[in-house]
Design a protein around this motif. Sequence first.
Motif, mmCIF file in Angstrom:
data_model
loop_
_atom_site.group_PDB
_atom_site.id
_atom_site.type_symbol
_atom_site.label_atom_id
_atom_site.label_comp_id
_atom_site.label_asym_id
_atom_site.label_seq_id
_atom_site.Cartn_x
_atom_site.Cartn_y
_atom_site.Cartn_z
ATOM 1 N N ARG A 42 0.882 -1.120 -0.262
ATOM 2 C CA ARG A 42 -0.341 -0.091 -0.022
ATOM 3 C C ARG A 42 0.895 1.358 0.052
ATOM 4 O O ARG A 42 0.372 2.302 -0.827
ATOM 5 C CB ARG A 42 -1.000 -0.076 1.229
ATOM 6 N N ARG A 43 2.257 0.798 0.348
ATOM 7 C CA ARG A 43 2.709 2.251 0.767
ATOM 8 C C ARG A 43 3.208 2.998 -0.428
ATOM 9 O O ARG A 43 3.734 3.707 -0.773
ATOM 10 C CB ARG A 43 4.242 2.073 2.042
ATOM 11 N N THR A 44 4.002 1.596 -1.388
ATOM 12 C CA THR A 44 4.117 1.595 -2.855
ATOM 13 C C THR A 44 3.251 2.329 -3.522
ATOM 14 O O THR A 44 3.551 3.230 -4.120
ATOM 15 C CB THR A 44 4.769 -0.001 -3.169
ATOM 16 N N GLN A 45 2.289 1.910 -3.588
ATOM 17 C CA GLN A 45 1.044 1.976 -4.560
ATOM 18 C C GLN A 45 0.736 3.833 -4.126
ATOM 19 O O GLN A 45 0.693 4.641 -4.604
ATOM 20 C CB GLN A 45 -0.104 1.059 -4.172
ATOM 21 N N ALA A 46 0.715 4.247 -3.350
ATOM 22 C CA ALA A 46 0.693 4.901 -2.296
ATOM 23 C C ALA A 46 2.142 6.149 -2.682
ATOM 24 O O ALA A 46 1.473 7.510 -3.035
ATOM 25 C CB ALA A 46 0.381 5.070 -0.979
ATOM 26 N N ILE A 71 1.686 7.157 -6.058
ATOM 27 C CA ILE A 71 0.225 8.454 -6.623
ATOM 28 C C ILE A 71 1.066 9.497 -5.762
ATOM 29 O O ILE A 71 0.279 10.632 -6.568
ATOM 30 C CB ILE A 71 -0.808 7.601 -5.777
ATOM 31 N N ILE A 72 1.635 9.374 -4.882
ATOM 32 C CA ILE A 72 2.112 10.646 -3.878
ATOM 33 C C ILE A 72 3.256 11.178 -5.195
ATOM 34 O O ILE A 72 3.061 12.408 -4.714
ATOM 35 C CB ILE A 72 2.968 10.205 -2.524
ATOM 36 N N GLN A 73 3.803 11.172 -5.847
ATOM 37 C CA GLN A 73 4.787 11.073 -6.347
ATOM 38 C C GLN A 73 4.072 12.187 -7.593
ATOM 39 O O GLN A 73 4.378 13.119 -7.811
ATOM 40 C CB GLN A 73 6.046 9.654 -6.990
ATOM 41 N N LYS A 74 3.233 11.293 -8.569
ATOM 42 C CA LYS A 74 2.658 11.872 -9.959
ATOM 43 C C LYS A 74 1.671 12.998 -9.346
ATOM 44 O O LYS A 74 1.730 14.521 -9.616
ATOM 45 C CB LYS A 74 1.649 10.856 -10.248
ATOM 46 N N TYR A 75 1.318 13.043 -8.276
ATOM 47 C CA TYR A 75 0.419 14.653 -7.726
ATOM 48 C C TYR A 75 1.768 15.590 -6.866
ATOM 49 O O TYR A 75 1.237 17.085 -7.892
ATOM 50 C CB TYR A 75 -0.901 13.987 -6.824
#
Length: 1871
Positions: free
Chosen positions: A811-815, A818-822
């Motif tokens: 979950r942290r990797t996916q998060a 997403i966090i990097q993208k945003y």
Amino acid sequence: MAASELYTKSARVWIPDAEEVWKSAELTKDYKNDDASLQLLLEDGANIEYKLDKKIKNLPYLRNPDILVGENDLTALSYLHEPAVLHNLKVRFIDSKLIYTYCGIVLVAINPYETLPIYGTDIINAYSGQNMGDMDPHIFAVAEEAYKQMARDERNQSIIVSGESGAGKTVSAKYAMRYFATVSGSASEANVEEKVLASNPIMEAIGNAKTTRNDNSSRFGKYIEIGFDSRYRIIGANMRTYLLEKSRVVFQADEERNYHIFYQLCASSHLPEFKALRLSSANDFLYTRQGRSPVIDGVDDTKELCTTRNAFTLLGINESYQMGLFQVLAAILHLGNVEIKDKDSDSSLIPPNNRHLTAFCELVGVTYQDMAQWLCHRKLKTATETYIKPLPRLQATNARDALSKHIYAKLFNWIVEHVNKALITNVKQHSFIGVLDIYGFETFEINSFEQFCINYANEKLQQQFNMHVFKLEQEEYMKEQIPWTLIDFYDNQPCINLIEAKMGILDLLDEECKMPKGSDDSWAQKLYNTHLKTCSLFEKPRMSNRAFIIQHFADKVEYQCEGFLEKNKDTVNEEQINVLKASKFDLLVELFQDELKATSPTGQVPGTGGRTRLSIKPGKSRETSSKEHKKTVGCQFRNSLQMLMETLNATTPHYVRCIKPNDFKLAFSFDPKRAVQQLRACGVLETIRISAAGFPSRWTYQEFFSRYRVLMKQKDVLPDKKLTCRNVLEKLVQDKDKYQFGKTKIFFRAGQVAYLEKLRADKLRVACIRIQKTIRCWLARKKYLRMRSAAITIQRFTRGYQARCLAKFLRRTQAATIIQKYQRMVVERKRYRQKQAAALAMQTILRAYLARQKYKALLREHKAVIIQKRIRGWLARCWYKRCLHSIVYLQCCIRRMKARRELKKLKIEARSVEHFKKLNKGMENKIMQLQRKVDDQHKENRVISEKLIGLETSYGAESERLRGELNRLRGVEEDAKNKANQVTSLLEELERLKRELTVTQQEKKTIEDWAQTYRDEMEKMVSELKDQNGLLKKDKDDLNRLIQEQSQQMTEKMARAITQETQQLVTDLNEERSRYQNLLTEHLRLEEKYDDLKEEIALSSNVSKPGHRRTDSTHSSNESEYTYNSEYTELEEGSRASEDVTRGIDTSLTLKLQKRLTELEQEKQSLRDELENKEEQFQRARARDDAEFKKARGAELEYESLKRQELESENKKLKHDLAEMRRSLLGDAATAAGAPGSPAYNVLLDQLNASCEELEVRKEEVLILRSQLVSQKEAMHHKDEKETMTEPSIFVEDVSKLKDADELKQAYIGLKDTNRSPRFMRQPLEVSDLLSRLRSAAPDFHKLNEDGELWLVNQGLKETIRLLEHQLQTQRRGYDNEVEALRGELQNVKEENNRQQQLLAQNLQLPPEARIEASLQHEITRLTNENLDLMEQLEKQDRTIRKLKKQLKVYSKRIGEMGAGQTEGQTSPGQMVEEPIHPVNIPRREKDFQGMLEYKKEDELKLVKNLILELKPRGVAVNLIPGLPAYILFMCLRHADYVNDDQKVRTLLTSTINSIKKILKKRGDDFETVSFWLANTCRFLHCLKQYSGDEAFMKHNTTRQNEHSLSNFDLAEYRQVISDLAIQIYQQLIKCMENILQPMIVSGMLEHETIQGVSGVKPTGLRKRTSSIADEGTYTLDSILRQLSTFHSIMCQHGTDPELIKQVVKQQFYIIGAVTLNNLLLRKDMCSWSKGMQIRYNVSQLEEWLRDKGLMTCGAKETLEPLIQAAQLLQVKKKTDEDAEAICSMCHALTTAQIVKVLNLYTPVNEFEERVSVAFIRTIQTRLRDRCESPQLLMDTKMIYPVTFPFNPSSLALETIQIPSSLNLGFLTRV
């Protein structure tokens, strides 16, 4: 059993030691029969090899098990030998601080050299009535056993106290006599018991002295016989003395003193009565300074002499005889200072005028010449002549000393004789107890005649002791019917024969004394020749021919023969005696009146060879033959010793052996060498040896079964416990010689109990191991299962955690993606937005700049156009105005010119006639037309004229307006001209201003720069000030918190002080109530004693006349509590016949009452001192309060002045309002003037509202002003604290500004205005709001403090403190008032007590007849005064009644008039119509019963007899209402009050009280009777209160009950008498209840095993529990509970008040707890862990009983708190410091002495328990040393809580009570 079974590894033994006598060791390997040595391990860790003798196999003594160490009885030890005895005594003495130990029939007493609190009256009461084995060893237990056996066996008893000097013999004997005097009392009132005790200080003064071993050593032996009558009360005593050490009078060794009396006289020589004795310091006299130790530490000889003189007085030796005795003693001291000098080698002389000899002769009343001559000469007589021979100085000095010794011996005899005379009585002696205080076995480096006599006496006593011990052993064996063989014991008869037999040592000594030339050497040779070869006990020293050795039972003693003959003969010069006989001093002549032949070689009575025997027998006649007076000292001592042995053999002896633990008088220090030496000498070890030779250990079958049940199997247990014990013992012990079965006991040889204990311990150890194994297995499995479960749980949680971690990672990797993208999107968007914002900002700024520039240009152009427009307009207007003006002016000029011309022309035409003629020519025809035209013209003219007038008016107005406008324009023109002139100056000014503007702009720039710098500096300073302000706020908060804490602490402290003071007052009140009730008890006892004495007088009087009649005493209660009115009609003959008996008994009663009077006076003085101390404390407290009040008063003065001014102004205003109101009211006299809406009503309403508003404002002003004034006091108080602040806050500055009165007034006025403002009234100031604002940021302070709000907050806080202090002061004043009231009550009681004492003392000094007359006279006087007072009160009441009646008539008349007026006003004439009256049938009302009973005067005795004396409580309690007799008596009393018969009231109350007393005296031991009359007495008391008419008692009455109140008599004083009677009945109830409960308590609470199998039975010795009480052991806890339930049910049936029942139950539980705890503290066998559990269970059962009865709130549970804590103390851990702290906090109801006592007595029942270490006990003592408590060990079981009788009204109506016929009261008539 074989030695190999006992001497195994780890077995402990005793081995000899040079220092400690015996040392403990432990075997390191098993012993085998062929071993030559033992391998031992000492306690210090050293290993030694103990050699054994193969022939005798001298195995070392075995040690007893630890469970047996410290036993009360040495015979309880399994191994009986010397080291076991020594170790047991040491453990008890050093570790447990126990000085008494039993050794069979002997009580061993070790001198502690320290005062112990174990001899008080409470200890005596605890031991009284107890069996000897039930309590811990004590001298009181021996005394109680002797007293009990005397009463039970009807046999005389003896207590033999022996021991060496300093061992405590005298003290032990003294305590034994004190015990007898306390428990038995005396048969008469002559204080015989006190006289017996008073003989001790006298005998100690004349017979005791300081020695190197003892500061109060008895230098004589004495045997005191205490006589008892048939009721076993002391009636007298007799004393016999032995061997007074007379040589001490003339010689003392170093560090020793003469007899105490000499030093007491020298210390008191400064007293006026002793001036004639010519005494001085003890160092000035030869006889008192030889020891060089005239003072004993801690002893005041002056006080001791006062004690001695008081004892003399008590024994009847008056002051004259006492001074005579002191005169003789002083003469002996002066005689010792007489100096004799050598005249030549064969003669001596006394220098003339020797002051000491002169003083001696004056004191004894003899001539100086005679005494001086016969001190230096002697008379020799032969068959034919007599001649005088001078004496050398040495012989003369010896003769002087012999005379001193002789005088002192005579004085000693005389004192003892008179002491016996004082102690003897003429009452027949039924039995006696003798107390023998005699010296023990003595051996010194040099032993002479004194030691020989002493050891001879001890040989006789030891023989008697051995025979008695052997006899007891034999009787025990025969009683139990077991076979016995002759026990080999040491028989000292050969030693006694060596001394006293024919041709023995004493016989040869007497024979040598008769020889003319006998000497010590010749006597020694005779001893050698007679006994050296014939007696093995007699030896001759190797290096001496003048000494001999005797093998005594204790040790070998070497005696020096020198001085034996002289001391045995004790020669005194006959002529010296004759000189003394011729004395003028009567007492000296009396001393020598029985001296017939004093100079005979053998003529001294009771041996004076250093000590003398004194036989005091009252019947000794003077006709004794001269042969008796020629007996030597040794012969007389032998005879007296024989008499003593005969006396002892005729009694049952009890032995006390006193042991001296060390030679240095150190407290609780034990020297084993000295102890063993004395144990061998006093026969204790011989007792042990005799016991060990037989069967020393003895168990009852029940005890054996209980103790060794663990060694039996289930199949071995049979119903017959005796058979069970026999079977088991045969299996356990194979050698049948080691035990014997008796009828009730099993007898064991020495060591068998230890073997059984070893088997028991092994069995228990195996069982414990098995239990431990099982428990450990169970614990291990439980631990394994817990670990397994924990591991599985951990794995489960770990795997779950890992899975959660993986999921979390995903979950942290996916998060993160997403966090990097945003995040990147946000960054780019942010960057874009920043650029966009920058561009927009730049565009905005640029466009704004251009727009502003364009705007400015347009604005300038627009403004220029406006200026031009205005200027052009103004110029155009100016030009237009000028043109217009010119045109108008031209028009006017032209028109004026034309008008002038026309006017001129018209004037000319008017003056021309021709013109008129021409005009009128041809006009005659036209006149009519013209006339008509004229008329028309006139009309038109009138119209035009009116128009013209209007036009003129308007023209005038217009002209005026124009004229004004013109003027204005002219002014404007002038102004314009002036301004035009000023333009130049203005232009010049403009230029100047421009220049100034330039300079100003430059200055402005400079100022702005400086302002910026200043602003920065100020901001910095403000930040610093903020920081400082924060610190100040913090300090202020801390100070406020500290002030609040101090205020809270002060409040709590004052509350605690008030609580403590209240508790102290309550305690004082209870103590005073207890004293008062005790005085009532004592008064009742004296009253009963007085009645008994009168009965004895009546019985002893043989004159009985028919007219004799005696009535019971009557009671009254005016000033005294009881007044007796007895009627006697005896004849004079009867009075005279009984006068002698009365006088004899009254004398003893007088002594008793005088003693009681003295005690009461002392108690009164102590109470007075206590009251004075309390008053001083109260005055000091009041002074402190006054000082504080004065400090606070300073701040209140300003407030008072301001308030006064304000009140004056308000008064003026109110006066003004009142005047206005009056005017308004007077202005309108109409009826509706006061109606709503009227002016007066409105004015009144307005003023009322204003007053209300003003009142609220005033309230707030008062609070605020008081806060301001209190703040001044607080500010001054904290001034020093505020000075420490470097930067005071604004709040403090504001407060400090209000210091002087003017500013204070201004502040007050400002506050008042503020309060009156609408804003203040709408929003009142809240302290919480101000506090919240106060705690806000610092920059808001100025804003907050605009209205002084900060200051008000502080004042509000301090006002709160002030109000709290005021409340505390108010409470304190209330408590002070209560204290004053209680003190007043106490003073009244004291005054009443003093008056009673004075009256009693005066009456006691009168003879019996005069005493009765004085009592009657006093009663007559008192009653007369009372009648006078009552008459005065009656007259006052009559006057008051008459006055009230007059007022009532007036008021009735007024009410009638008002009622008539109202009736007339309310009834109209139309209503006055007669109505028909219908006849009504009125029934006759029957007479109601008024709740009274009438009886005739002659039926009063019948009433009392049937209702009180012959009434059966059981029937009344079961069948009738509770308290019926009380109701009947009160109803009879009501009728007497109703008919106003005071005599009938008095006699009825008196008869009732006397009858109740009589029935209680007759049946006082019946609880049911006492309870019944307690309930009825209380009910009668409540009825007297309920129907007394007092409002306080009528609150709960019905109307009918109030009608039944007493109307004529006030019986308040009789209520006090009946209350006192109720107190006496209550105390009688408590005593009756205590007598019933006493036998049950110890057995039920301590001895009975409520929880079976918990307690263990330890081995007991000879002093085990006996069966003195037949039903002992039958009482259990259930017995106590049943008895308590019986008590409770009986009291409930009798209708006893519930509050009174609670007090009785509380007293019951106190007795149970106190008796149980006292027995626990005195019984070592009860202090164990298991017994603690039993006690706690028993206490819980008692609490459950309280809960069932609903009595948990009565305070009974609290009385058991000491017992509960003692039981807890037995069960808690007692090892570490934490345990000590827990014990100290837990045992708050126990005293330090009780806690230490329990810890010392704690005894393990099993080997698995541990003893309490000495260090732990010391820790407890250290922690508890600061406690302030009584040192008393035991609780006072005789203490009775003071009783109160709360008022309990009855709801029962008197008229509903029916009298049953079973009471036989038919003669009573219902009224």
